[in-house]
Design a protein around this motif. Sequence first.
Motif, short mmCIF file in Angstrom:
data_model
loop_
_atom_site.label_atom_id
_atom_site.label_comp_id
_atom_site.label_asym_id
_atom_site.label_seq_id
_atom_site.Cartn_x
_atom_site.Cartn_y
_atom_site.Cartn_z
N ARG A 29 -9.76 1.65 4.62
CA ARG A 29 -8.63 2.43 4.09
C ARG A 29 -7.53 1.49 3.56
O ARG A 29 -6.98 1.70 2.47
CB ARG A 29 -8.11 3.33 5.21
N ASP A 51 -8.70 -0.27 0.32
CA ASP A 51 -8.62 0.62 -0.85
C ASP A 51 -7.18 0.80 -1.31
O ASP A 51 -6.89 0.81 -2.52
CB ASP A 51 -9.25 1.97 -0.52
N GLU A 52 -6.25 0.92 -0.36
CA GLU A 52 -4.83 1.07 -0.71
C GLU A 52 -4.29 -0.22 -1.34
O GLU A 52 -3.45 -0.17 -2.26
CB GLU A 52 -4.02 1.44 0.52
N LYS A 94 -5.95 -2.29 -3.18
CA LYS A 94 -6.41 -2.33 -4.58
C LYS A 94 -5.48 -1.53 -5.48
O LYS A 94 -5.17 -1.93 -6.61
CB LYS A 94 -7.82 -1.74 -4.68
N GLU A 95 -5.01 -0.39 -4.96
CA GLU A 95 -4.16 0.50 -5.75
C GLU A 95 -2.76 -0.08 -5.94
O GLU A 95 -2.18 -0.02 -7.00
CB GLU A 95 -4.06 1.86 -5.06
N ASN A 96 -2.21 -0.64 -4.85
CA ASN A 96 -0.83 -1.13 -4.92
C ASN A 96 -0.61 -2.30 -3.95
O ASN A 96 -0.13 -2.11 -2.84
CB ASN A 96 0.15 0.00 -4.62
N ASN A 137 2.78 -3.04 -1.96
CA ASN A 137 3.14 -2.38 -0.69
C ASN A 137 2.83 -3.25 0.53
O ASN A 137 3.32 -2.99 1.62
CB ASN A 137 2.38 -1.05 -0.55
N ASN A 147 1.54 -8.28 -1.32
CA ASN A 147 0.45 -8.96 -2.06
C ASN A 147 -0.43 -9.83 -1.16
O ASN A 147 -1.02 -10.80 -1.61
CB ASN A 147 1.03 -9.81 -3.20
#
Length: 798
Positions: free
Chosen positions: A616, A619-620, A622-624, A627, A630
């Motif tokens: 989880r 996947d998050e 990859k999106e941003n 948050n 980096n």
Amino acid sequence: MFCAHINQNTLKEQSVKEHLYNVSKLSMEYGGKISLGVTGELIGLLHDMGKLTNKFDSYIHYSSLNPGDKSLRGSIDHSTAGAKYIYDNFYDAKDPYQRLAAQIISLSICSHHGGLIDCLELDGMDRFTDRMNKDKDFFFDEALSNFKSGCSEMNDINTLLSNSKKEIREVLLKINKIGQSAKFGQFAAGMLAKYLFSCVIDADRYDTYLFMEDREPEQNVDKSALWNELADVLETKLKNYPKLTRIDLLREEVSIACKNFGEKSPGVYQLSVPTGGGKTLSSLRYALEHAKKFSKDRIFYIIPYTTIIDQNAKDIKDILGREDIILEHHSNLVIDNQQEEYKLLTERWDSPIIFTTMIQFLDTLFSGGTQSVRRMHNLANSIIIFDEIQTIPIKCINMFNSAMNFLSNICNTTIILCTATQPLLATTEMPLKLSENPNIISNMQEKFQEFKRVDLIDKRIVGGYSVALLKDFVLDKMDQLESVLVILNTKKAAKEVFNELKKANTDLAVEKQYCIFHLSTNMCPSHRMKILQNMKKKLGHQRVICISTQLIEAGVNISFGCVIRSLAGLDSIAQAAGRCNRHGEKNCGDVYIVNIEGESVNKLADIKMGQEATARVLDEFKENPNNFDNDLLSPKALNSYYQYYFHDRRVEMNYTLPKPNNDKSMYDLLSSNKEAVLAFRNRNDYDPKLMLRQAFKTAGDYFQVIDQKTTSVMVPYERGKTLITLINGSCSLSEIKQYLKEAQQYSVNLFETDRRKLEEMGAIIKLKDAVIFALRDEFYKDDVGVTFEGVSIEFYNY
């Protein structure tokens, strides 16, 4: 004279009176550590009252003359008499503190041979009252009369009980001040009973051991002088440590902060340091300073895996130069059965510095019987350092938190939670009560950025990597690097990948061939340490590949060019990352996350749920990525991981019992035991009149740190062969005790399914009346450790 014990070598007899006074003195000393000296004294004085009968005296003499006849063992109840005397005379009182004191004392005495009994069973049966009202076929009147005439005046007992009541009251007031729920108060009262039980068990076994071996008690170590000596040695060594690189200087900052923090009062603190930040030596520096200032008795290192014990204990022995005061306790090699003489050999944790596993620690607090619990009182007035605290099993979290609150507030124990990835223990249903300003390293966020040495790279693929595909991935990295570490979730996967890479190595050109190593918990500690030492010598000089289970990923001081980690909890992946570019050899190393085709972790709930929470976060990210600053290893990323992981598993944290009792929790059994109270009420139409209602025995029988029970088996690796022969020969208890201490390095913990299969194959030898197990030569190999030749088995990991 009534006889308690007969030394088979000298035929000297120890009187019951002498044994009672010796045990009461020791139990008073142990109880006194938490202001319960009188209560401990009283339990010790009465624990073997039932031996003051002609029937028991005849039995002990018959057994001495006929050592081969075990038929009468356990046939005479000598542990109820003292308990019944207290219950009959002091329990039926209006004063709740007197009733509680009387129940705790009676409970400790009547349980001292089989383990704490249930006060209320799950079906509502009142076992405590039944035991106290037992028919007098155990010669109670005779024992009581002989006790009055030969051992103690009843006025003395009255005075002791009165003072015990005051002690219990003061401790209960302290428990109330902790300020948690009524359920915690009941749990803490149960811990109090278990602590006192520990005092009498250890006192009884230790005095018996000394008599049977015709030995004097060991002299107490001058702890004040010892801590000063060790602190001076450590400070001298640290001055000579290199301070050349950025990582060296950062580690020194952490170390100095830990030393200075040792001045703070005892409490519950966190040492949050990135992997490779030098936690072991820094926490030792803290502990020695703290032990000096606050006159602590012991320093415990609680380690998740036995491998880390091997290395950390060796490192600290080498630095301090005092192997004699450091104990490594990996496992219990003596099976807890009815062989009384071998129960005297159980490890006591009486050394000044102790390295042990989380399994041994939690067993001491929560398992049944009498073997592990005898160690509990030695946790008082100590410093307990939990290395990699995030590895605590989810199901144990609330019991662990409450036990730490008890140890800290009642037993004057200092708790240090060490990890790069602090779990959210202060936010659970039964929260850990951290001290004010609990962080030893105050600028944690800054330190994580300064220590950054690796990038975490998500390399998962659809369907996962087959063994052949993973081999190709490893060899591709070896074309660019000199060393690769691969960490897998199961022993089965590790063994398959090791065999594939071992075979592939023979097909490579000579200049591309590599040294390949395999590490597994199927290997004994001495074997693993030898592999690690050999690997360290070759790293930086030859091409090296290591295939391991997760045992290498925490606390092992080793550095690879890159790490490939099978998908697991982000906390585990962060620990694995600590084995890459550990000393900042280059600007940044790579840690790859891979998924494995057909990897079976369905029975490994902690790993499976960790994988889901990590996926989880990946996947998050990859999106941003912003948050998470980096960085997948940032405190933000790890905090997010723990929020998902803990939220998804919050219902498991009270230790749900297995079917058919999966509507109950172990935390409840050890606190209010509400389901049993309801069953009692339905059976009797009134509430039980017990002060303590816990189902101690049922909880202890169910308790397992890992889901499958393990048995420690000695293995025939190098010196292990000799130790098996020595133990199987003719030797005294003290010699066996010494051999068993050494045999910790030559033992493997086997799951029950594996042990049974090996027994069916005739692979296991039973030594000393079947209380010690050993493995035959042909079932232990240099490359894999314990082997199941020609047998298809399911491998497990822990």
